[in-house]
Design an enzyme around this catalytic site. Structure first.
Site, PDB file in Angstrom:
ATOM      1  N   ARG A  32       0.678  10.515 -28.604  1.00  0.00           N
ATOM      2  CA  ARG A  32       0.220   9.415 -29.448  1.00  0.00           C
ATOM      3  C   ARG A  32      -0.655   8.404 -28.705  1.00  0.00           C
ATOM      4  NH1 ARG A  32       4.272  11.718 -31.627  1.00  0.00           N
ATOM      5  NH2 ARG A  32       4.993  11.826 -29.504  1.00  0.00           N
ATOM      6  N   THR A  33      -0.197   7.960 -27.532  1.00  0.00           N
ATOM      7  CA  THR A  33      -0.954   6.892 -26.866  1.00  0.00           C
ATOM      8  C   THR A  33      -2.337   7.402 -26.486  1.00  0.00           C
ATOM      9  OG1 THR A  33       1.131   6.044 -26.041  1.00  0.00           O
ATOM     10  CG2 THR A  33      -0.846   5.161 -25.029  1.00  0.00           C
TER      11      THR A  33
ATOM     12  N   LYS B 270      -6.625  16.171  -4.719  1.00  0.00           N
ATOM     13  CA  LYS B 270      -6.942  16.190  -3.281  1.00  0.00           C
ATOM     14  C   LYS B 270      -6.231  15.066  -2.540  1.00  0.00           C
ATOM     15  CE  LYS B 270     -11.684  17.508  -4.476  1.00  0.00           C
ATOM     16  NZ  LYS B 270     -13.059  16.978  -4.482  1.00  0.00           N
TER      17      LYS B 270
ATOM     18  N   ARG C 146      -2.305   5.554 -18.231  1.00  0.00           N
ATOM     19  CA  ARG C 146      -0.849   5.789 -18.243  1.00  0.00           C
ATOM     20  C   ARG C 146      -0.447   6.324 -16.886  1.00  0.00           C
ATOM     21  NH1 ARG C 146       2.968   8.559 -22.508  1.00  0.00           N
ATOM     22  NH2 ARG C 146       2.577   6.500 -23.363  1.00  0.00           N
TER      23      ARG C 146
ATOM     24  N   HIS D 259       5.204  -1.040 -21.819  1.00  0.00           N
ATOM     25  CA  HIS D 259       4.255  -0.271 -22.630  1.00  0.00           C
ATOM     26  C   HIS D 259       3.672  -1.258 -23.643  1.00  0.00           C
ATOM     27  CE1 HIS D 259       2.269   2.900 -24.614  1.00  0.00           C
ATOM     28  NE2 HIS D 259       3.239   3.783 -24.718  1.00  0.00           N
TER      29      HIS D 259
HETATM   30  N1  ASP Z   1       6.088   7.512 -26.122  1.00  0.00           N
HETATM   31  C1  ASP Z   1       6.928   6.465 -25.596  1.00  0.00           C
HETATM   32  C2  ASP Z   1       6.582   6.178 -24.146  1.00  0.00           C
HETATM   33  O1  ASP Z   1       5.619   6.696 -23.630  1.00  0.00           O
HETATM   34  C3  ASP Z   1       8.382   6.720 -25.817  1.00  0.00           C
HETATM   35  C4  ASP Z   1       8.977   7.921 -25.154  1.00  0.00           C
HETATM   36  O2  ASP Z   1       8.311   8.644 -24.396  1.00  0.00           O
HETATM   37  O3  ASP Z   1      10.174   8.158 -25.386  1.00  0.00           O
HETATM   38  O4  ASP Z   1       7.262   5.401 -23.528  1.00  0.00           O
END
Ligand code: ASP
Length: 354
Positions: free
Chosen positions: A84-85, A114, A135, A172
């Site tokens: 999703r993100t 590397k 991320r 997050h």
């Molecule tokens: N998608 C959310 C996160 O990246 C929740 C999860 O992974 O449980 O934190």
């Protein structure tokens, strides 16, 4: 997932103390976003107004939306799994008319393979892109990225900002922004609401950020129930953050005591990947399972949220189907809102005319 060493972890965590994230104070332009603590209530109002307007404009196929970010590039750097993100950041940028670059084959095929460090990888991306969606498995990684991006200011032709898409077990921020947007969308305000956060409150970065955002609504008389097994309790500093801001909290492992008196149920996955010892995970993996029978105990006007992905903490696949049919389950709307909130955030940090 990219392997990280203890040295990398300590280094990233140090940046949480070393780097002071800029407060938004009504001006989002070229500000990194690494924690929800950067946002005041007025900033949330601005962001959500833009998100609501973009949602309406996208629904009506307003052709001008896809001209807003023309000529801008976003680099997507995901060092940890995401559906999703990652997709919603990319969709957000493209719907605004901007473009997205990402290492062909993912970061594991970039120079990270590397042995390149984060500071250099983000600065490489900054040489090409205006914004970086990041991320990373280490808490503090986005702070570290922001710090090093600032060292480039004046030395290359653009200012690149980082938007955190999740920092290990830290925060997050964009997930919490979309969660709060969804709660306000469904319930109009936080006044007198009881919000119950359930599951892995220790490692769940989404609940860390959401709790801090709820604390922004100091006079709303919002109550927060923190439901988890003893070993997965919310970090003490976040409970203190809520209490100092006069948000009433109850910590319990007895969901049945609170589920019938809750307006917002926020379910979470036990973060298996954060456990060093698999037997510790096995011991609590089944502590809280949402099922149609359990949801039957909730109020008729409660809403059920989940940041997703979900596994067995929402029962079997047929439980998933039954839960999805229940109109109180809003996690798909929550997911869609993520794109609009990220569109709004991108538009505001890039200073676009929305
Ligand atoms: N998608 C959310 C996160 O990246 C929740 C999860 O992974 O449980 O934190």
């Amino acid at each position: 997932m990219v392997q990280n060493t203890q040295r990398d972890q300590r280094r990233a965590a140090d940046f949480v103390k070393r780097y002071n994230p800029p407060r938004i104070f009504g001006d989002f332009k070229w500000k990194h976003v690494v924690t929800v603590e950067q946002f005041e209530r007025a900033d949330l109002d601005i962001l959500f107004k833009v998100a609501t307007s973009l949602r309406r404009r996208v629904a009506s196929h307003d052709p001008d939306v896809s001209q807003l970010a023309r000529g801008y590039l976003m680099a997507s750097l995901f060092f940890e799994a995401s559906t999703r993100t990652d997709l919603s950041f990319q969709a957000a940028m493209r719907r605004l008319g901007g473009e997205v670059i990402t290492p062909s084959g993912g970061v594991q095929f970039s120079s990270v393979y590397k042995g390149e460090n984060l500071a250099d990888t983000v600065r490489a991306a900054a040489c090409y892109a205006d914004v970086i969606a990041l991320r990373h498995p280490e808490r503090g990684a986005s702070y570290e990225a922001a710090y090093y991006l600032d060292t480039l200011r004046g030395r290359i032709t653009r200012q690149t900002v980082v938007l955190s898409g999740g920092d290990g077990i830290g925060e997050h921020p964009t997930q919490a922004l979309l969660d709060l947007f969804t709660i306000l969308d469904q319930k109009q305000s936080l006044d007198n609401l009881t919000i119950t956060l359930v599951g892995d409150l220790k490692h769940g970065r989404t609940v860390h950020s959401l709790a801090k955002l709820i604390a922004r609504f100091e006079n709303a008389r919002t109550r927060v129930n923190l439901v988890s097994p003893e070993s997965l309790k919310m970090p003490r500093e976040i409970v203190a953050y809520l209490n100092v801001r006069k948000v009433a909290t109850i910590e319990t492992d007895r969901l049945t005591d609170v589920i019938g008196k809750t307006d917002v149920i926020y379910w979470t996955r036990v973060q298996e990947e954060r456990f060093e010892n698999p037997t510790e995970y096995d011991a609590i993996a089944d502590a809280f399972i949402m099922t149609p029978d359990l949801l039957a105990q909730a109020q008729d006007d409660a809403i059920l949220m989940h940041p997703l992905p979900r596994k067995h903490e929402m029962g079997t696949p047929s439980d998933h189907d039954l839960l999805d049919e229940d109109t109180r389950s809003v996690y798909f709307a929550q997911m869609e809102n993520g794109m609009f909130v990220r569109m709004a955030l991108l538009a505001l940090v890039l200073g676009l005319e929305v």
